[in-house]
Every structure is written in structure tokens, then in C-alpha cells.
Design a protein around this motif. Structure first.
Motif, mmCIF file in Angstrom:
data_model
loop_
_atom_site.group_PDB
_atom_site.id
_atom_site.type_symbol
_atom_site.label_atom_id
_atom_site.label_comp_id
_atom_site.label_asym_id
_atom_site.label_seq_id
_atom_site.Cartn_x
_atom_site.Cartn_y
_atom_site.Cartn_z
ATOM 1 N N LEU B 256 6.609 0.360 9.808
ATOM 2 C CA LEU B 256 7.308 1.638 9.653
ATOM 3 C C LEU B 256 6.555 2.603 8.742
ATOM 4 O O LEU B 256 7.071 3.660 8.386
ATOM 5 C CB LEU B 256 8.722 1.405 9.115
ATOM 6 N N GLY B 257 5.348 2.218 8.348
ATOM 7 C CA GLY B 257 4.508 3.119 7.558
ATOM 8 C C GLY B 257 4.838 3.132 6.079
ATOM 9 O O GLY B 257 4.355 3.977 5.346
ATOM 10 N N GLN B 258 5.657 2.184 5.613
ATOM 11 C CA GLN B 258 5.989 2.136 4.184
ATOM 12 C C GLN B 258 4.989 1.207 3.509
ATOM 13 O O GLN B 258 5.311 0.081 3.109
ATOM 14 C CB GLN B 258 7.432 1.683 4.002
ATOM 15 N N ASP B 259 3.763 1.706 3.409
ATOM 16 C CA ASP B 259 2.626 0.838 3.092
ATOM 17 C C ASP B 259 2.636 0.277 1.671
ATOM 18 O O ASP B 259 2.225 -0.863 1.454
ATOM 19 C CB ASP B 259 1.325 1.592 3.350
ATOM 20 N N GLN B 260 3.092 1.085 0.729
ATOM 21 C CA GLN B 260 3.029 0.618 -0.657
ATOM 22 C C GLN B 260 3.901 -0.624 -0.868
ATOM 23 O O GLN B 260 3.434 -1.643 -1.401
ATOM 24 C CB GLN B 260 3.490 1.754 -1.572
ATOM 25 N N GLU B 261 5.126 -0.527 -0.418
ATOM 26 C CA GLU B 261 6.033 -1.675 -0.582
ATOM 27 C C GLU B 261 5.589 -2.828 0.306
ATOM 28 O O GLU B 261 5.701 -4.000 -0.067
ATOM 29 C CB GLU B 261 7.477 -1.272 -0.257
ATOM 30 N N ALA B 262 5.056 -2.493 1.480
ATOM 31 C CA ALA B 262 4.580 -3.528 2.401
ATOM 32 C C ALA B 262 3.511 -4.380 1.717
ATOM 33 O O ALA B 262 3.564 -5.610 1.722
ATOM 34 C CB ALA B 262 4.016 -2.885 3.660
ATOM 35 N N ARG B 263 2.548 -3.702 1.103
ATOM 36 C CA ARG B 263 1.460 -4.442 0.444
ATOM 37 C C ARG B 263 2.000 -5.315 -0.684
ATOM 38 O O ARG B 263 1.611 -6.472 -0.835
ATOM 39 C CB ARG B 263 0.415 -3.456 -0.090
ATOM 40 N N LYS B 264 2.944 -4.756 -1.450
ATOM 41 C CA LYS B 264 3.514 -5.510 -2.582
ATOM 42 C C LYS B 264 4.164 -6.810 -2.078
ATOM 43 O O LYS B 264 3.940 -7.889 -2.625
ATOM 44 C CB LYS B 264 4.554 -4.623 -3.283
ATOM 45 N N GLU B 265 4.945 -6.686 -1.010
ATOM 46 C CA GLU B 265 5.656 -7.860 -0.480
ATOM 47 C C GLU B 265 4.679 -8.880 0.113
ATOM 48 O O GLU B 265 4.833 -10.085 -0.059
ATOM 49 C CB GLU B 265 6.661 -7.422 0.598
ATOM 50 N N LEU B 266 3.681 -8.381 0.821
ATOM 51 C CA LEU B 266 2.715 -9.284 1.449
ATOM 52 C C LEU B 266 1.887 -10.017 0.393
ATOM 53 O O LEU B 266 1.616 -11.214 0.518
ATOM 54 C CB LEU B 266 1.801 -8.502 2.398
ATOM 55 N N GLU B 267 1.510 -9.289 -0.643
ATOM 56 C CA GLU B 267 0.720 -9.930 -1.709
ATOM 57 C C GLU B 267 1.561 -10.962 -2.448
ATOM 58 O O GLU B 267 1.072 -12.024 -2.824
ATOM 59 C CB GLU B 267 0.167 -8.874 -2.668
ATOM 60 N N LEU B 268 2.843 -10.636 -2.608
ATOM 61 C CA LEU B 268 3.747 -11.584 -3.269
ATOM 62 C C LEU B 268 3.831 -12.877 -2.457
ATOM 63 O O LEU B 268 3.739 -13.980 -3.004
ATOM 64 C CB LEU B 268 5.135 -10.931 -3.399
ATOM 65 N N ALA B 269 3.995 -12.725 -1.149
ATOM 66 C CA ALA B 269 4.067 -13.907 -0.282
ATOM 67 C C ALA B 269 2.752 -14.681 -0.345
ATOM 68 O O ALA B 269 2.729 -15.904 -0.518
ATOM 69 C CB ALA B 269 4.368 -13.479 1.155
ATOM 70 N N TRP B 270 1.653 -13.943 -0.229
ATOM 71 C CA TRP B 270 0.330 -14.590 -0.221
ATOM 72 C C TRP B 270 0.088 -15.361 -1.520
ATOM 73 O O TRP B 270 -0.363 -16.500 -1.503
ATOM 74 C CB TRP B 270 -0.762 -13.525 -0.016
ATOM 75 N N ASN B 271 0.425 -14.721 -2.632
ATOM 76 C CA ASN B 271 0.177 -15.360 -3.927
ATOM 77 C C ASN B 271 1.118 -16.522 -4.192
ATOM 78 O O ASN B 271 0.953 -17.239 -5.169
ATOM 79 C CB ASN B 271 0.295 -14.319 -5.055
ATOM 80 N N ASN B 272 2.112 -16.679 -3.333
ATOM 81 C CA ASN B 272 3.029 -17.811 -3.475
ATOM 82 C C ASN B 272 2.892 -18.762 -2.296
ATOM 83 O O ASN B 272 3.893 -19.320 -1.825
ATOM 84 C CB ASN B 272 4.467 -17.320 -3.638
ATOM 85 N N GLN B 273 1.671 -18.904 -1.837
ATOM 86 C CA GLN B 273 1.302 -19.907 -0.839
ATOM 87 C C GLN B 273 1.712 -19.596 0.585
ATOM 88 O O GLN B 273 1.464 -20.396 1.472
ATOM 89 C CB GLN B 273 1.874 -21.292 -1.189
ATOM 90 N N TYR B 274 2.378 -18.497 0.807
ATOM 91 C CA TYR B 274 2.722 -18.188 2.191
ATOM 92 C C TYR B 274 1.510 -17.477 2.790
ATOM 93 O O TYR B 274 1.415 -16.248 2.797
ATOM 94 C CB TYR B 274 3.991 -17.329 2.268
ATOM 95 N N GLN B 275 0.569 -18.278 3.267
ATOM 96 C CA GLN B 275 -0.740 -17.754 3.643
ATOM 97 C C GLN B 275 -1.000 -17.942 5.133
ATOM 98 O O GLN B 275 -2.033 -18.487 5.536
ATOM 99 C CB GLN B 275 -1.813 -18.428 2.788
ATOM 100 N N ASN B 276 -0.050 -17.517 5.923
ATOM 101 C CA ASN B 276 -0.257 -17.622 7.376
ATOM 102 C C ASN B 276 -1.141 -16.470 7.870
ATOM 103 O O ASN B 276 -1.472 -15.546 7.125
ATOM 104 C CB ASN B 276 1.085 -17.668 8.112
ATOM 105 N N LYS B 277 -1.512 -16.550 9.135
ATOM 106 C CA LYS B 277 -2.460 -15.563 9.659
ATOM 107 C C LYS B 277 -1.893 -14.140 9.676
ATOM 108 O O LYS B 277 -2.594 -13.200 9.315
ATOM 109 C CB LYS B 277 -2.928 -15.979 11.063
ATOM 110 N N PRO B 278 -0.637 -13.940 10.104
ATOM 111 C CA PRO B 278 -0.131 -12.554 10.082
ATOM 112 C C PRO B 278 -0.183 -11.925 8.687
ATOM 113 O O PRO B 278 -0.515 -10.747 8.550
ATOM 114 C CB PRO B 278 1.310 -12.699 10.586
ATOM 115 N N THR B 279 0.127 -12.720 7.641
ATOM 116 C CA THR B 279 0.086 -12.176 6.280
ATOM 117 C C THR B 279 -1.340 -11.773 5.927
ATOM 118 O O THR B 279 -1.607 -10.668 5.441
ATOM 119 C CB THR B 279 0.602 -13.225 5.263
#
Lengths: 92, 732
Positions: B256-279
Motif C-alpha cells: 500500500l506504499g506505507q514504506d516506512q512502517e513496512a520496513r520497520k515491521e519487516l526488519e523487526l521480523a527479520w531480526n527475530n529469526q523470521y527470515q523467510n524469502k518474502p521477508t
């Protein structure tokens, strides 16, 4: 041809890339009417003038990045107009 | 620091992250074992629970090595791999378990889950088999409920969920499916924002966000992204460490183009081991966003690439912008009038020159076959430069996607998939008023019609979500488009808008058809098939003969029998007139006529090719050359203009078209074309600037004309045409 001896030619000499402008200024052969003009004393002066203007244009292009855009544009336009007139006279 | 840099610096990020504490995960029954094996299994499960995945993996490896005959351990190990985003290895382990015990229910369930994650139609069948092997396996019922709801079959989904709850009253996913069915049809709920089923889940465990995450998944699947995000927020509110929800919410915020929050959420997931390909893919894609620029014009925003690469020595935005902006405006104006609906915010169209970036932008994963995707008010699509020239009609794609923007907005995303896709396909030619746009009847569709594989209208959504044969999605697009053509033909174009409005209230397709067309869905199917038969009968029945005929032509050509080849081609061409792909009868006939020096006949064939929708740029250019030579300048101009909507990134096309436009006194478009040529940094700078100077001069724009002449002469001071023009523009 290129300027620096690096070995590969420059397809689009320009002030931006700074390559190929000197090499491109060397006439290799004069064909047909140009050859005739070169031996005509009346036109010889015009040809020399043309070479001078072209050198002046090359000089301007090399200085482009250090010049004010308006001054460059005005200088270039003036030189190009004169070059066009000289060429017209050569072809008459 | 960009995501990619972080990833590279970490190097062993997967291994390091794997040793951090884990979130809560759904439990599964522990296999019954004794002695050492029990201790090893407990250790493996405990490591898993703590997020020590490498240690859990080591324990499972040792356990399986010590007890190779035990299928349960392999299945449990496979479940670990499945949870940790490695379905291939999980699948191997489930299959190994099935070799040991051919009716191992959990192994079957594991395979069904993998298939369901890929929207493979075999998933339901596998889950069914698992329930046969173990009727108490409620998770298999939950999976069947999920698949049914994905197929837009809430009744069946609810029944399967009830069966799961009858086995296990605390089945979270079953409750979530029941709640989601209610939420998707919120008119039936007193509190339209929630369902009592979610309260039940929270009664059992106030920190279980899985139910809301499931609801979010279905809202996203129904293209109700904003509501989906709202449910992810609820899931995270009750279970902040539900990293799956953080990742999926991030992906949908990005959509939906809400990039700032999108990045924050994705990085949070990534940094907590949720490291799947879409992330990972989405974060990497977001790193590349500085290669794009936004251009706002009226109620439209264009996002175009500005990065010069080794393959593309120019800013794509400079070339594409005028064409995209004009068409975007035209499409929005057309749809606003046609649908009698004003968009309440700007539409953003994002154009990706790298198809894999587009695929990640839309699905989180590369490999997407689509050309464009709509997320509410955002359209992401391939750039014409992202595909081989002629393989894709960017303008048709954009008009298709913009129809979705309107229809989804008008129906608050309630419209069934088949109808919004069908209408969008219909509009490719109807709204654009360009009959050569859109897709032609292709061999897969012909085969599907022949094999009677078209779906009843009431089930057509299934063809998009869970296709049962490889080309069913393409066939379903065709069928849905033809259904809308049929409705427009029989009841008139306004009926299509009436149906859009009828789909606003979650009303099932059969009811909408009955109420608005006065027919039962079954009767509609019958009438539609009669209409389609009339449209396609000749091609469907002649298809085999056409194939044989084309093979005969090939043989005749090889034998040098050109006249016989022409005769055969003329015979077979009209058996399948829609075939305008490579090696079409039109192209072959044109080539044969050219060899005979019969330019008029060659031109006639290529005119038919172009009119039917042939898109190969070189073939279309050949037609323009023939038309130009025959003095048909306006026709040549129209022919080349067609190519702008297919592949404008072509200096030769733009230069030739500009010339024809100048000859036809169309200086506005000539200026556009010549500017686009210059944006591509042509080798012939002098000639290109001079062309533009002439166009400006003809348009009476003297200052611009003078600038361009000077630019031409700056590149080549002795360029005579420009020298001759300079005094004139200087004096005027």
C-alpha cells in the motif's frame, strides 16, 4: 580516434566525457570540393577561418564546465553562427 | 544501512539468529516413545521451543539416525523444517516417513500443508487422505477449511471447521476460520469489526494472535488490504512476538506504499529469526527504492526508474513518463465517466524494469507470471523494457489494472475475483476503444474449450486461486473476460456497472446473476456457452486442421514450393485468424509475397496481422515501411503509433514515427517522440537534436528550436542541415 592513447576509440566526443575532441579535429583527407577549395587562394582564407572557429568552439566546449551557462551558450551560438556563414561562403 | 549491506556483513546471519529465543509456536502431539529416544525427542522439542533451531536439528538428526525405522521422528523433524521455511527438505522427510508407513496421517498432513502454501489444488485431496488415515486429525480438517475459504466457499469452510471443532473444541485455526467467515460477511455481525470466535480463542489464551493473523490472511487474499493490516495489528497487539504477523503486515504495508512502517515491521521480523524469502526479498527490494522517482500529475502518481545501468545507459523515466502520464490520465478520466465514480485519492502506478523486482513487490517472491497487480490505489506493473519487445502490451495492462482500482474501490473490495478480472479484461478493448489490445484466443484456451474445461460461473473464482491444470488461470481470465463481453452484448454496457454495484454487498455470484440478469447461474452458463460457441466454434473445430496445415506449409517452404505454400496458408489462416504469435500465417504470407515482389499483397497481410493484434515490433515496422512507400503516410503513422503502447523504448521507432508525424503536421507528438529519442542518449546527437529543432520550429516554439539547433551543432559544428537552420531560428 581518441585523445589519450588508451587504445579504444570514442564514438561520441563531448565536453562531458572530455574524450575524443582533439582526435576528432584532425582532418585525414580532403575530398572533392573541399580539396578544390583548399587550393583556391580566395577560399583558403575562409577555410582557415573555419578551422579557427572550430578550434574556438572546441576550446569553448572544454571550458564549458567552468563557465556560466549563459556565457557559454552565447559564446557558442555566436561562434556557430559565424561558422555557418563561413561554410556558406565556402560552398558558394 | 541498507538491508542488503546488513545481510552481507552478518554473513552467517542465519546461524547466529537461529540461537536466539523463539516465539511461541503451535504445538503438535509428541510421538509416543520410550527410553533414550523419548529424552532425545524431548530435547529436540525443547530446543525448538526455545528457538535453538540448529540444536533441535542436531537432536532430530541423531534421533532419526538412532531410530531409522520410526516414521514419527522424521515427520516431527519435517515439521521443524516446514516451520523454518525449508519445505523441500520437509517434503523429503514426510515422504521418507510415508515409505516407512504408507498411511502416516501427519506425514500426509505435512505434504498437504506444503501444497496448500503453494495454492496447489492437490492440497485438499492430501488433507482428505490424512483424515481417512486418522479421523481424529483435526488439523487436517482445519487445513481443508482454509482451502475451502481460499476457494471462496465459506459454507464448506465452515463445515470443515465444525468437524475440526467436534474433534478438538480448542482448535484455534478452526475457530479462526469460523470467525473469518463471519467477518468477511460482516453484515451478519452486530459488531462488524470482530467476531465472537476470536474472543473464544483469547479466552483460552489471551496471548494467541494466530486467529487474527488467519483472518488477516483471508482479508489480504480478498484484496481487502487495509482490513487485513488492521487484523495483523490486532494479532500483534495480543501477541507482540508473532513475527509472522509482523512480516506479513510489513509486506502488505509495502504493497500500500506505507514504506516506512513496512520496513520497520519487516526488519523487526527479520531480526527475530523470521527470515523467510518474502521477508528477505521485500527488504532487498525496498533498498532499491532510491532508484525510483515519483511524478505527481492531477490525481495520478507515477513511480519510474531513474537508474542508469550497464544495459540501459539512460533514465527510463525520461523516456516513459510522457507516454505513461498521458495514458494514465486518459484511463482515469474514461473510467470516472464510465463507472460514474470519483476516486477519493490519487492512484499510484509503479513501473518496474526488472521483472523480478515487480514480482517481489507484488508477491514477496520472484517468478510471478503476471504483468501487473493492483493493491487498492496502487498498481505495480512491468515496464515495457522489462520484457522482450512485443511480448507485452503495457498500455493494455495499465488499463486493465486501473479498472481494478475503480472496481475494488467501488465495491470496497467485495467483488469476486472472477468479475473484477473479467471486467478488467473486457475494458482492455472496450474502455480503451482499441480492438487490437487485449489478448487473443490462444491454443490453451482452445484446448480448454474443446475439453469442456471451462468452469461454471458460480465456481469461476476457483480457476484463479486453486487451478487444477497449468494454464487454468489464463483460461479463467479469458472466460471471465468473455462473460463480461457477453453481458455487454446481450444486456448492454450499463449492465456491467449494475453488476459492479450488485457485488458491493458480499452477495454470492448466483444471487447477483439471478437478481440482475433474471437467470439462474446454470441458465446463464448455458446461454454463455452458446454465445462462446458462436464466437469460437470455427477456430475450435478447425484447430487441429490448422495445426496440420501449418506443418504442411513448413514442409512446402522447405521444398521451395512457394506458390503452394501461399495457397495452403490462405486456406489455413482463417481457420485460426486470432493466431498472431511468432510464425503466424500473416507473417509467412507477407514474407512469401515480398519474395515475389508483390508488396501490395504483403502489406494487406500485415495490415490484417496488425489489426488482429499482432505485436512483434519488427513485423509492425515492416508494415509501416510498406505503407509509407505506398504513400499511405497516415496509415503508416497509425501503425507505428500502435507500437508506442507496446514498446516505446525504441529509438528507431520514435525517430520514424516523429518523421511521419511531422509530415502529417502533428508537431505535438513529433516533439514528444524526438524528446524521447534524446532521453535515450542516441549516438547521432546532431541528427536527433536537429529533428527536435525542426519540430519545435514547425510548432512555432522558436526559443526551443534555437536551443536544439545549437545543441545539434554543439555535437557536430559542421552539421550542414543545422547550420542552415541556425540563422533562421536566430533571427525569428
Amino acid at each position: 580516434m581518441e585523445d589519450t592513447g588508451k587504445g579504444s576509440g570514442e564514438k561520441a566526443p563531448s565536453a562531458e566525457n572530455g574524450v575524443g575532441l582533439r582526435a576528432a579535429a584532425f582532418p585525414l583527407v580532403r575530398f572533392g570540393t573541399a580539396k578544390t577549395a583548399a587550393t583556391d587562394p580566395q577560399k583558403k582564407a575562409l577555410l582557415e577561418r573555419r578551422d579557427q572557429i572550430q578550434a574556438q568552439i572546441d576550446q569553448l566546449k572544454f571550458q564549458k564546465s567552468s563557465m556560466a551557462p549563459e556565457a557559454y551558450k552565447q559564446g557558442l551560438t555566436t561562434a556557430l553562427l559565424e561558422l555557418a556563414k563561413v561554410q556558406e561562403a565556402i560552398e558558394k | 544501512m541498507t538491508f542488503l549491506k546488513t545481510l552481507m556483513l552478518a554473513g552467517v546471519v542465519g546461524l547466529l539468529a537461529a540461537q536466539q529465543p523463539a516465539p511461541q509456536r503451535a504445538g503438535a502431539p509428541t510421538p509416543t516413545v520410550t527410553g533414550d529416544a523419548r529424552q532425545m525427542l524431548e530435547r529436540a522439542n525443547n530446543f525448538w521451543k526455545q528457538g535453538l533451531y540448529k540444536d533441535a536439528n542436531d537432536q532430530f538428526r541423531a534421533l532419526v539416525a538412532a531410530h531409522p525405522e520410526n516414521p514419527d521422528f522424521r515427520v516431527r523433524w519435517g515439521e521443524l523444517y516446514l516451520e523454518r521455511f525449508q519445505p523441500d527438505i520437509a517434503s523429503d522427510l514426510f515422504n521418507e516417513a510415508l515409505e516407512i508407513k504408507k498411511d502416516h496421517a501427519r506425514a500426509m498432513l505435512g505434504l498437504a500443508r506444503i501444497a496448500a502454501d503453494e495454492y496447489d489444488h492437490k492440497a485438499a485431496e492430501m488433507a482428505e487422505k490424512a483424515t481417512e488415515a486418522d479421523p481424529k486429525l483435526y488439523e487436517a480438517r482445519e487445513l481443508m477449511a482454509r482451502i475451502a475459504l481460499e476457494d471462496n466457499n465459506p459454507k464448506k469452510a465452515s463445515e470443515q471447521a465444525d468437524m475440526a471443532l467436534a474433534i478438538f473444541p480448542d482448535a484455534v485455526q478452526a475457530m479462526a476460520i469460523k470467525g473469518t467467515v463471519e467477518l468477511l460477511d460482516a453484515e451478519k455481525l452486530a459488531d462488524k469489526a470482530d467476531s465472537p470466535w476470536f474472543a473464544k480463542i483469547l479466552e483460552k489464551n489471551p496471548h494467541n494472535g494466530e486467529g487474527y493473523a488467519t483472518a488477516a490472511h483471508f482479508f489480504v487474499l480478498n484484496r481487502r488490504y487495509e482490513e487485513g493490516i488492521a487484523f495483523y495489528r490486532k494479532a500483534i497487539a495480543v501477541q507482540p512476538e508473532l513475527w509472522k504477523a509482523h512480516s506479513e503486515m510489513g509486506i502488505n504495508l509495502m504493497r500500500l506504499g506505507q514504506d516506512q512502517e513496512a520496513r520497520k515491521e519487516l526488519e523487526l521480523a527479520w531480526n527475530n529469526q523470521y527470515q523467510n524469502k518474502p521477508t528477505k526479498n521485500t527488504l532487498t527490494l525496498m533498498d532499491s527504492y532510491n532508484n525510483f522517482e515519483f511524478y505527481k500529475s492531477g490525481n495520478a502518481i507515477l513511480k519510474l526508474n531513474i537508474k542508469e545501468t550497464s544495459a540501459r545507459h539512460y533514465k527510463e523515466s525520461d523516456v516513459l513518463r510522457p507516454y505513461f502520464e498521458a495514458e494514465l490520465k486518459s484511463a482515469i478520466d474514461t473510467y470516472e465517466k464510465k463507472y460514474q465514480f470519483k476516486l477519493d485519492r490519487p492512484v499510484q502506478v509503479e513501473v518496474y524494469p526488472d521483472h523480478e523486482d515487480f514480482a517481489v513487490r507484488t508477491m514477496g517472491m520472484p517468478g510471478l507470471g503476471a504483468l501487473g497487480v493492483t493493491f487498492g490505489y496502487i498498481v505495480a506493473m512491468d515496464s515495457p523494457s522489462g520484457r522482450p519487445p512485443g511480448s507485452f502490451h503495457w498500455d493494455s495492462t495499465m488499463w486493465h489494472e486501473l479498472s481494478h482500482v475503480f472496481v475494488l474501490s467501488m465495491t470496497k473490495h467485495r467483488v469476486p475475483r472472477w468479475y473484477t478480472e473479467g471486467l478488467a479484461v473486457h475494458e482492455e478493448t472496450a474502455a480503451s476503444q482499441a480492438p487490437d489490445w487485449g489478448d487473443r484466443l490462444d491454443p490453451h484456451v482452445i484446448q480448454a474449450i474443446k475439453d469442456k474445461k471451462l468452469l461454471p460461473v458460480a465456481d469461476l473464482d476457483r480457476g484463479f486461486i486453486h487451478p487444477t491444470y497449468p494454464q487454468q488461470v489464463v483460461v479463467s481470465y479469458y472466460q471471465a473476460g468473455k462473460i463480461c463481453d457477453f453481458i455487454a452484448q446481450k444486456w448492454g454496457e450499463p449492465k456491467l456497472l449494475e453488476l459492479v454495484k450488485a457485488f458491493t454487498g458480499n452477495t454470492p455470484t448466483p444471487e447477483v446473476i439471478q437478481k440482475n440478469l433474471g437467470l439462474s447461474a446454470e441458465a446463464f452458463d448455458k446461454e454463455f456457452m452458446t454465445y462462446l460457441d458462436g464466437e469460437t466454434k470455427k477456430t475450435v473445430e478447425g484447430f487441429d486442421k490448422w495445426r496440420t496445415g501449418m506443418r504442411e506449409v513448413d514442409k512446402l517452404q522447405k521444398e521451395g514450393k512457394k506458390d503452394e505454400a501461399i495457397a495452403k496458408l490462405l486456406e489455413v489462416r482463417d481457420l485460426y485468424p486470432d493466431y498472431v504469435e511468432h510464425g503466424s500465417a500473416y507473417e509467412m504470407l507477407a514474407a512469401l509475397y515480398m519474395e515475389k515482389g508483390d508488396k501490395a499483397s504483403a502489406m494487406a497481410q500485415l495490415e490484417a496481422y496488425s489489426k488482429t493484434g499482432g505485436r512483434d515490433p519488427e513485423t509492425v515496422k515492416k508494415l509501416a515501411t510498406l505503407q509509407d512507400e505506398a504513400g499511405k503516410k497516415k496509415e503508416a503513422m497509425a501503425t507505428l503509433t500502435r507500437l508506442l503502447w507496446i514498446n516505446p523504448v525504441d529509438q528507431d521507432l520514435l525517430t520514424r514515427l516523429g518523421g511521419l508525424e511531422m509530415a502529417n503536421h502533428d508537431t505535438t507528438n513529433a516533439i514528444r517522440e524526438y524528446k524521447a529519442v534524446l532521453a535515450m542518449h542516441p549516438l547521432d546527437q546532431a541528427g536527433s537534436h536537429f529533428n527536435l529543432a525542426q519540430a519545435y520550429q514547425a510548432a512555432g516554439q522558436q526559443d526551443q528550436a534555437r536551443d536544439e539547433v545549437v545543441a545539434s551543432l554543439e555535437a557536430a559544428p559542421g552539421y550542414r542541415p543545422a547550420q542552415k537552420m541556425l540563422p533562421a531560428v536566430q533571427n525569428e
